[in-house]
Design an enzyme around this catalytic site. Structure first.
Site, PDB file in Angstrom:
ATOM      1  N   CYS A  48       0.815  -1.216   0.000  1.00  0.00           N
ATOM      2  CA  CYS A  48       0.000   0.000   0.000  1.00  0.00           C
ATOM      3  C   CYS A  48       0.846   1.263   0.000  1.00  0.00           C
ATOM      4  CB  CYS A  48      -0.908   0.018   1.230  1.00  0.00           C
ATOM      5  SG  CYS A  48      -1.769  -1.526   1.554  1.00  0.00           S
ATOM      6  N   ASP A  80      -2.316  -3.888   7.527  1.00  0.00           N
ATOM      7  CA  ASP A  80      -3.461  -4.596   8.087  1.00  0.00           C
ATOM      8  C   ASP A  80      -3.562  -6.006   7.524  1.00  0.00           C
ATOM      9  OD1 ASP A  80      -3.954  -2.270   9.386  1.00  0.00           O
ATOM     10  OD2 ASP A  80      -5.983  -1.992   8.640  1.00  0.00           O
ATOM     11  N   CYS A 121      -1.940   3.078   3.066  1.00  0.00           N
ATOM     12  CA  CYS A 121      -2.677   2.040   3.788  1.00  0.00           C
ATOM     13  C   CYS A 121      -3.719   2.629   4.730  1.00  0.00           C
ATOM     14  CB  CYS A 121      -1.722   1.120   4.531  1.00  0.00           C
ATOM     15  SG  CYS A 121      -0.724   1.946   5.767  1.00  0.00           S
ATOM     16  N   LYS A 123      -4.623   3.107   7.890  1.00  0.00           N
ATOM     17  CA  LYS A 123      -4.525   4.054   9.002  1.00  0.00           C
ATOM     18  C   LYS A 123      -3.672   5.269   8.668  1.00  0.00           C
ATOM     19  CE  LYS A 123      -6.941   1.005  10.891  1.00  0.00           C
ATOM     20  NZ  LYS A 123      -6.798   0.036   9.798  1.00  0.00           N
ATOM     21  N   CYS A 193      -5.329  -2.152  -1.249  1.00  0.00           N
ATOM     22  CA  CYS A 193      -6.269  -3.208  -1.640  1.00  0.00           C
ATOM     23  C   CYS A 193      -7.309  -2.688  -2.626  1.00  0.00           C
ATOM     24  CB  CYS A 193      -6.943  -3.775  -0.406  1.00  0.00           C
ATOM     25  SG  CYS A 193      -5.771  -4.510   0.767  1.00  0.00           S
ATOM     26  N   GLU A 443      -9.291  -5.320  13.650  1.00  0.00           N
ATOM     27  CA  GLU A 443     -10.158  -5.707  12.540  1.00  0.00           C
ATOM     28  C   GLU A 443     -10.326  -7.218  12.563  1.00  0.00           C
ATOM     29  OE1 GLU A 443      -9.246  -2.323   9.156  1.00  0.00           O
ATOM     30  OE2 GLU A 443      -8.572  -4.373   8.831  1.00  0.00           O
ATOM     31  N   SER A 469     -12.655  -5.166   8.791  1.00  0.00           N
ATOM     32  CA  SER A 469     -11.954  -4.707   7.604  1.00  0.00           C
ATOM     33  C   SER A 469     -12.954  -4.086   6.645  1.00  0.00           C
ATOM     34  CB  SER A 469     -11.261  -5.885   6.927  1.00  0.00           C
ATOM     35  OG  SER A 469     -10.899  -5.574   5.605  1.00  0.00           O
TER      36      SER A 469
END
Length: 553
Positions: A48, A80, A121, A123, A193, A443, A469
């Site tokens: 990411c 994650d 990503c 966060k 993602c 998550e 998630s």
């Protein structure tokens, strides 16, 4: 005009500071310019954020010139996807606070006048927007780009398919060799993602709230256009500096409502609720769960996006990206076109020349939506009196009633699933996973994907004080507040208790009488803290509830 950077660039008493700055490449001319921090969460820990360093260099080219001098710094990010399903996931949400704090500290110490923030990503995106809102110096946000979907047996897939494959393999629905093939195909390269999971949801938020250049939220990480936009982003910061346009001028309550509306229309991640409330906290804006609930009842869900739909972020980009969604919402009076953005123009002005393609089915129209209500709903009721969150996108039922099957952790529930101890019709309750009790509010894609992969996605209701998630689908309710260790009603649940969900009434109820609740409450004692030292211990002492965005300040 006095600048923050005058503290390190002006006068004989700052000779030592200037000497240090000369060593990193600045010169006499630069000391009279705006000093700009260019921060990314770039690393090789997760695909990411791989683009962070390259995009920082491009943004620096855009920043540097007669008005500004840019210097690059970095912050952390965790993956994650890699930390999912084990103890490492407790660090994920905590990293959001560390990112925000670390950016603030560098900006404060180095006296930068403004900043370009770059993140990929889950966060790092809200962490950057939180830092911008907190510091409130001219700032602009750039997304590090979405990944392209993988391909398996002629079908587009993503990381979520791997997690679902684990559950399917454990149930004997696919072989270990097939799972390996899915694993090797799911993540073909750099970028976040591919679906409308948390990263792409928050990238869309960055654009919808006015902090990113239009059209940048949907660009693939590998696309040459993203490098061009990085340089444009750096140049645009100079405009913000010269006009003294700050994040809180942009991130008003109406802008937050625009962002919430966009998330609802896209069917975005439930994590957006946590993150938007945390950003609003830093921006001094009164955003509450009631705002999400009110908008959720009136904003239609119009984007057919993964994880519940058919399309990935690249497909949205192919039809024009978030601006197309925004234009549809604006034309139907669902967002405020008068909000200021980093372009110096309003939302409406930015969208004037955006064309809405008709020969596509990625995004529908409010008169023929996927659902008349938004993709996220806020629940109350006796089990979550301070609120809980459910992604209603893709859910076909309105009510669910069943006996509780109670677990004290995600791992315990996962083991029970693999041992056939979770049955159709049950309500799986996972507690002690909240912000304070986890700590870290993990998550739970591992368990939710495994339930779906095992063929129980429509037959089991999952409830937790943890979170999910952005790739989670199905009957899953998270952010139950108050959480278990705060003596919320979820702490009182016992096996066999009747739990009832009513989506139309926005209620989640624990159907036991008040006398029984009092008895159980008097007998409750919280579990022993998992961590007695280190950052997770510190976080557990500072963090507020999920209904407040799980902020620490």
């Amino acid at each position: 005009m006095a600048k923050f950077s005058d503290d390190v660039t002006q006068g004989p008493s700052r000779s030592a500071a200037r000497a240090m700055l000369r060593a990193v490449g600045l010169n006499d001319d630069d000391f009279n310019k705006f000093q700009v921090g260019i921060v990314s969460a770039g690393n090789e820990v997760t695909p990411c954020n791989v683009t962070g360093p390259e995009l920082s260099l491009k943004a620096k080219i855009g920043v540097n010139g007669p008005d500004s001098a840019g210097l690059i710094f970095s912050t952390i990010a965790v993956s994650d996807g890699i930390s999912m399903g084990h103890e490492g996931m407790r660090a994920s949400l905590v990293s959001r606070e560390v990112i925000t704090d670390s950016v603030e500290l560098v900006m404060h110490a180095e006296r930068f006048d403004g900043m370009v923030t770059i993140a990929g990503c889950d966060k790092s995106l809200p962490g950057m927007l939180m830092a911008a809102a907190r510091i409130n110096r001219p700032s602009i946000f750039l997304y590090g780009g979405s990944s392209l979907p993988g391909s398996y047996k002629g079908k587009d897939i993503s990381i979520v398919d791997v997690f679902e494959g684990i559950g399917a393999m454990e149930k004997g629905l696919i072989s270990e060799d097939e799972l390996y093939e899915i694993e090797c195909a799911a993540c073909p390269g750099q970028g976040s993602c591919a679906g409308m999971f948390t990263a792409n949801t928050m990238a869309s938020v960055g654009e919808a709230i006015g902090m990113s250049l239009p059209g940048t939220a949907s660009l693939p990480a590998e696309d040459a256009r993203l490098r061009v936009e990085a340089e444009k982003t750096g140049k645009q910061l100079n405009f913000l500096l010269k006009n003294d346009i700050k994040p809180r001028d942009i991130m008003t309550l109406e802008a937050f409502k625009n962002a919430v509306t966009t998330v609802l229309a896209l069917g975005g991640s439930t994590n957006a609720v946590l993150h938007l409330m945390a950003i609003a906290h830093e921006a001094k804006v009164d955003l509450t769960l009631d705002t999400f609930d009110q908008l959720g009842r009136s904003v239609p869900h119009i984007a057919d996006m993964k994880p519940f739909g058919r399309y990935h972020m690249v497909d949205l980009d192919n039809i024009g990206g978030v601006p197309v969604v925004s234009k549809i919402l604006l034309e139907n009076n669902l967002i405020d076109g008068n909000c200021l953005t980093v372009t110096g123009k309003t939302v409406g002005e930015n969208l004037e020349d955006v064309a809405i393609p008709t020969n596509q089915d990625v995004v529908s129209f409010p008169n023929n939506p996927i659902s008349k209500e938004g993709g996220i709903a806020i629940l109350n009721g006796s089990l979550s009196p301070n609120g809980s969150v459910v992604k209603v996108a893709g859910i076909e039922i309105d009510t669910f009633k069943g006996p509780a099957n109670v677990f004290e952790s995600e791992q315990e529930a996962l083991e029970a699933l693999f041992n056939n101890q979770i049955q159709k019709g049950e309500v799986v309750v996972i507690r002690n996973e909240g912000p304070k009790g986890g700590p870290g509010m993990r998550e739970m894609l591992q368990i939710t994907a495994a339930i779906k992969g095992a063929g129980l996605g429509k037959d089991v209701l999952l409830i937790t004080d943890g979170r999910f998630s952005g790739g989670t689908t199905g009957l899953c309710i998270g952010h139950v507040a108050p959480e278990s260790v705060e003596e919320g009603p979820i702490s009182l649940c016992q096996n066999g208790d009747e739990i009832e969900l009513n989506l139309s009434k926005r209620e989640l109820n624990l159907n036991i009488d008040d006398d029984e609740k009092k008895i159980r409450k008097s007998n409750y004692s919280p579990p022993t803290p998992r961590y007695t030292s280190g950052v997770l211990n510190k976080y557990s002492k500072l963090v507020h509830g999920a209904d407040k965005g799980a902020v620490t300040g």
